[in-house]
Write a protein that holds these residues in place. Structure first.
Motif, PDB file in Angstrom:
ATOM      1  N   ARG A 401       0.830  -1.214   0.000  1.00  0.00           N
ATOM      2  CA  ARG A 401       0.000   0.000   0.000  1.00  0.00           C
ATOM      3  C   ARG A 401       0.859   1.257   0.000  1.00  0.00           C
ATOM      4  O   ARG A 401       0.570   2.229  -0.708  1.00  0.00           O
ATOM      5  CB  ARG A 401      -0.949  -0.005   1.204  1.00  0.00           C
ATOM      6  CG  ARG A 401      -2.158  -0.908   1.028  1.00  0.00           C
ATOM      7  CD  ARG A 401      -3.258  -0.557   2.013  1.00  0.00           C
ATOM      8  NE  ARG A 401      -2.842  -0.791   3.396  1.00  0.00           N
ATOM      9  CZ  ARG A 401      -2.993  -1.941   4.035  1.00  0.00           C
ATOM     10  NH1 ARG A 401      -3.554  -2.965   3.415  1.00  0.00           N
ATOM     11  NH2 ARG A 401      -2.596  -2.078   5.281  1.00  0.00           N
ATOM     12  N   ALA A 402       1.944   1.250   0.807  1.00  0.00           N
ATOM     13  CA  ALA A 402       2.809   2.429   0.899  1.00  0.00           C
ATOM     14  C   ALA A 402       3.495   2.718  -0.441  1.00  0.00           C
ATOM     15  O   ALA A 402       3.530   3.871  -0.901  1.00  0.00           O
ATOM     16  CB  ALA A 402       3.856   2.228   1.996  1.00  0.00           C
ATOM     17  N   GLN A 405       0.927   3.829  -3.146  1.00  0.00           N
ATOM     18  CA  GLN A 405       0.531   5.228  -2.964  1.00  0.00           C
ATOM     19  C   GLN A 405       1.590   6.167  -3.556  1.00  0.00           C
ATOM     20  O   GLN A 405       1.260   7.164  -4.190  1.00  0.00           O
ATOM     21  CB  GLN A 405       0.329   5.528  -1.474  1.00  0.00           C
ATOM     22  CG  GLN A 405      -0.215   6.931  -1.214  1.00  0.00           C
ATOM     23  CD  GLN A 405      -0.477   7.167   0.268  1.00  0.00           C
ATOM     24  OE1 GLN A 405      -0.200   6.323   1.103  1.00  0.00           O
ATOM     25  NE2 GLN A 405      -1.016   8.332   0.594  1.00  0.00           N
ATOM     26  N   ARG A 406       2.864   5.822  -3.374  1.00  0.00           N
ATOM     27  CA  ARG A 406       3.944   6.638  -3.929  1.00  0.00           C
ATOM     28  C   ARG A 406       3.927   6.607  -5.463  1.00  0.00           C
ATOM     29  O   ARG A 406       4.160   7.617  -6.123  1.00  0.00           O
ATOM     30  CB  ARG A 406       5.282   6.127  -3.392  1.00  0.00           C
ATOM     31  CG  ARG A 406       6.526   6.783  -3.983  1.00  0.00           C
ATOM     32  CD  ARG A 406       6.637   8.245  -3.567  1.00  0.00           C
ATOM     33  NE  ARG A 406       7.821   8.853  -4.137  1.00  0.00           N
ATOM     34  CZ  ARG A 406       8.975   9.007  -3.497  1.00  0.00           C
ATOM     35  NH1 ARG A 406       9.095   8.590  -2.239  1.00  0.00           N
ATOM     36  NH2 ARG A 406      10.000   9.577  -4.085  1.00  0.00           N
ATOM     37  N   GLY A 408       1.264   5.819  -7.320  1.00  0.00           N
ATOM     38  CA  GLY A 408      -0.055   6.142  -7.869  1.00  0.00           C
ATOM     39  C   GLY A 408      -0.676   4.967  -8.609  1.00  0.00           C
ATOM     40  O   GLY A 408      -1.219   5.122  -9.707  1.00  0.00           O
ATOM     41  N   ASP A 410      -2.351   0.558  -8.095  1.00  0.00           N
ATOM     42  CA  ASP A 410      -3.042  -0.393  -7.230  1.00  0.00           C
ATOM     43  C   ASP A 410      -2.003  -1.289  -6.556  1.00  0.00           C
ATOM     44  O   ASP A 410      -1.106  -1.801  -7.232  1.00  0.00           O
ATOM     45  CB  ASP A 410      -3.989  -1.236  -8.095  1.00  0.00           C
ATOM     46  CG  ASP A 410      -4.885  -2.157  -7.272  1.00  0.00           C
ATOM     47  OD1 ASP A 410      -4.424  -2.651  -6.225  1.00  0.00           O
ATOM     48  OD2 ASP A 410      -6.034  -2.386  -7.677  1.00  0.00           O
ATOM     49  N   PRO A 411      -2.095  -1.499  -5.225  1.00  0.00           N
ATOM     50  CA  PRO A 411      -1.129  -2.379  -4.546  1.00  0.00           C
ATOM     51  C   PRO A 411      -1.063  -3.775  -5.157  1.00  0.00           C
ATOM     52  O   PRO A 411      -0.017  -4.422  -5.129  1.00  0.00           O
ATOM     53  CB  PRO A 411      -1.629  -2.438  -3.101  1.00  0.00           C
ATOM     54  CG  PRO A 411      -2.548  -1.285  -2.936  1.00  0.00           C
ATOM     55  CD  PRO A 411      -3.091  -0.956  -4.284  1.00  0.00           C
TER      56      PRO A 411
END
Length: 679
Positions: A401-402, A405-406, A408, A410-411
């Motif tokens: 997830r981290a 997010q960086r 942009g 989907d995990p």
């Protein structure tokens, strides 16, 4: 390859004819050896124009032959046993002198001819070199003292007062025999402070692995040599305390080594999860700790009367709250020492449920497990990547997830790879069901090396990918001119049929084609086999020079009669083992004149008549060609497998012999790596 002569006549390029021939003599050859990834520069010079060459290689000048200076620097390739050997020395600039001017151009140089600015520059270089040589010879007499000032403590978010790896030291080169007094005078002069306004506090590594300022008794140590005071440390790190510029003090307050202690303060703000440095203070060890509270409120900008919780920062991941603030300092702090750090915060926020790290104890525990990890894109060679500060206690989902997010994304569209322990590069993939922590993923990293994890962005979800097998192959379009790479993800336990099904999702079929695909195994630019649709993917090997290609089956090849056969065709030049280009399958018929076969092959390859006239055709069996004429009829038995003394039958193939017009490249790419340009 580019050849150049020793004598060059330029008469034909003159606008107006000259009475004197425009003949030039080769004077110098500037050479680069290596490739476009690196190398070395040298120059070959014919100093007197008499054909006697010298090699100038950095500061070494040596005699050399004309072949070494000229002939060996034409560049290009030489074919030896079909291995393309590239010359690694190439001339990139030539200097010619007009023959009629050689005497004036190459006349002897006298001292008066040398410009004064060049003489001055050389003398300055010699002077600097003498100074450096003197410094090298006397290096054993000097030591380095690293001075850190209090402003380096501001903004530090970790343990102790500063990060030794990131702090901007002021370095002093000092004689080992110099006294502390002499050193302080040198520092005072550099910092523009009077000597009485500075005080040294050597930074020592304690037994609990913390780095703190310690007392230096100026009365007894002032006239001792630095090498003795520093216990032979080189470099020696020292905190220099200075009078605050806005305090109005003319000298630092006195410090009683027997009854005073030097304390440092940090304010923890749990709302922003940040530490703020709040200076230092001399305190008598018999004073009650409660007397610090008004000072700490003032320095943190808090209202007087704010209730504070005080903690002692003992070592990484060990912070203890101070109880009984009404007792003397020496009773409250265990093993009270100069350089001790007190961390304080608002007491009313200690149990605030909305805060992620409500107490400084939580903050330092989180800090202890924090690690900087660099994430590099596996698909980009030498990708510098991006760095994130993460907790080593993170599980796979939190990490994904981290990073997502960086980036942009989907995990579940990310796949991670451990870094190899023995060399820089991606290792084994990390499964999305991995139950370990980030610390476990980094377990093989060498100490003090950047911690790396590789990733790649996926087109399918990671949980689907892990049930599939990545299969790289080529797609051959209709024109037989160009191949493009396909990356397919069939099921791990799948067959060739599953692979072709995945390929249909990515490729574009011809409008009136058969809409059916086949897989072809290729080895050394020849078709080795055509695996059937029931063959398992595990049975396909990509070892050595083997690769696979997917293509649409031509309509005429969908069905073969008893008197027809699909044969492999490959291109070669001169020697049978010198194969190149795109091999293909072709249908022939028993008894058909080879002239008809030749016409159909020309149509398939789309080669002009004039060029195709030079093409020759052969039946290749056991590495021996038998050339075919137009009047020969096709005999299918010539192309069927022949029994041999070995267990494997020999497979004949049709060879098309012609010049390889593609840009000349080595079959093996060990001589030069590709340069990739990313926009």
């Amino acid at each position: 390859r580019y050849e150049f002569p020793e004598r060059l006549n330029m008469d034909q390029f003159l606008q107006k004819a000259d009475s004197v021939p425009a003949t030039y003599v080769l004077h110098a050859v500037l050479v680069h050896s290596g490739d476009n990834h690196g190398g070395h520069y040298v120059v070959f010079i014919n100093p007197k124009g008499d054909g006697r060459w010298c090699k100038f290689d950095d500061d070494v000048v040596s005699r050399c032959s004309k072949q070494e200076a000229v002939d060996h620097n034409f560049g290009g390739h030489e074919d030896d046993l079909n291995l393309t050997v590239k010359h690694c020395t190439n001339a990139y600039m030539l200097v010619y002198i007009r023959e009629t001017c050689t005497k004036s151009v190459l006349q002897e140089v006298h001292e008066d001819d040398i410009p004064q600015e060049l003489i001055d520059r050389l003398q300055e270089e010699k002077r600097i070199e003498m100074i450096r040589r003197k410094e090298r010879n006397e290096a054993h007499l000097y030591m380095c003292v690293q001075v850190v000032l209090e402003d380096a403590f501001n903004g530090h978010q970790g343990n102790d007062l500063y990060d030794p790896d990131k702090v901007n030291y002021r370095s002093f080169r000092v004689k080992k025999a110099a006294t502390l007094q002499e050193f302080l005078e040198q520092v005072a002069d550099t910092l523009k402070y009077p000597v009485e306004q500075i005080r040294p506090w050597p930074l020592n590594l304690r037994t609990n692995q913390t780095n703190r300022p310690t007392l230096l008794d100026l009365e007894t140590e002032l006239h001792k040599p630095l090498i003795e005071i520093s216990d032979n440390s080189n470099p020696w790190s020292v905190f220099i305390e200075t009078v605050p510029p806005d305090s109005g003090l003319r000298a630092l307050p006195t410090f009683d080594k027997d009854s005073d202690v030097l304390l440092f303060f940090k304010y923890y703000d749990p709302r922003h999860k940040r530490l703020h440095y709040c200076g230092h203070h001399y305190m008598h060890i018999s004073f009650n700790v409660q007397e610090l509270v008004p000072l700490l409120n003032e320095r943190a900008g808090l209202a007087q009367g704010t209730e504070l919780a005080l903690f002692e920062e003992i070592k990484p991941n060990l912070v203890e709250r101070l109880a009984d603030l009404d007792r003397p300092l020496e009773k409250v702090l265990d093993e009270l020492m100069d350089g001790d750090i007190i961390v304080f915060q608002r007491a009313d926020l200690l149990d605030e449920p909305s805060l992620e790290l409500p107490s400084c104890r939580d903050y330092f525990r989180d800090l202890f497990y924090r690690v900087e990890v660099t994430f590099c894109d596996k698909t980009m060679s030498s990708d510098p990547g991006f760095t994130m500060e993460l907790s080593q206690r993170m599980n796979y989902d939190q990490l994904a997830r981290a990073v997502a997010q960086r980036l942009g994304t989907d995990p579940y569209l990310l796949q991670f790879f451990r870094s190899q322990s023995y060399r820089d590069g991606p290792g084994n993939p990390v499964r999305c069901t991995y139950e370990g922590t980030l610390k476990d993923m980094l377990v093989c990293m060498k100490p003090r090396q950047p911690k790396k994890i590789y990733y790649q962005q996926l087109s399918i979800r990671i949980n689907e990918l892990e049930n599939k097998k990545q299969f790289k192959c080529m797609w051959l379009g209709n024109g037989m001119k160009e191949e493009q790479e396909l990356v397919l993800y069939p099921n791990k336990n799948g067959t060739v049929a599953d692979l072709l099904h995945e390929a249909r999702k990515q490729v574009t079929m011809s409008e009136n084609g058969s809409a059916k695909l086949r897989l072809v195994e290729i080895s050394s630019y020849k078709i080795a086999s055509v695996p059937g649709e029931s063959v398992t993917l595990d049975a396909l090997s990509t070892a050595g020079t083997r690769s696979y290609r997917i293509e649409e089956i031509p309509l005429e090849e969908l069905h073969t009669a008893e008197d027809e056969l699909l044969i492999p065709v490959a291109h070669f030049h001169k020697e049978i083992f010198s194969t190149f280009g795109i091999p293909f399958l072709f249908k022939i018929k028993q008894g058909e004149l080879f002239s008809h076969v030749r016409d159909r092959i020309q149509k398939r390859l789309d080669v002009p008549d004039k060029e195709f006239e030079k093409y020759r055709f052969a039946i290749v069996m056991m590495g021996r060609p038998t050339f075919i004429t137009d009047d020969d009829p096709v005999n299918l038995s010539d192309f069927r497998p022949h029994p041999t003394q070995t267990s494997l039958p020999a497979k004949p193939w049709m060879g098309v012999e012609h010049i390889n017009k593609a840009p000349k490249r080595s079959r093996y790419n060990y001589l030069e790596k590709a340069i990739k340009i990313y926009n």
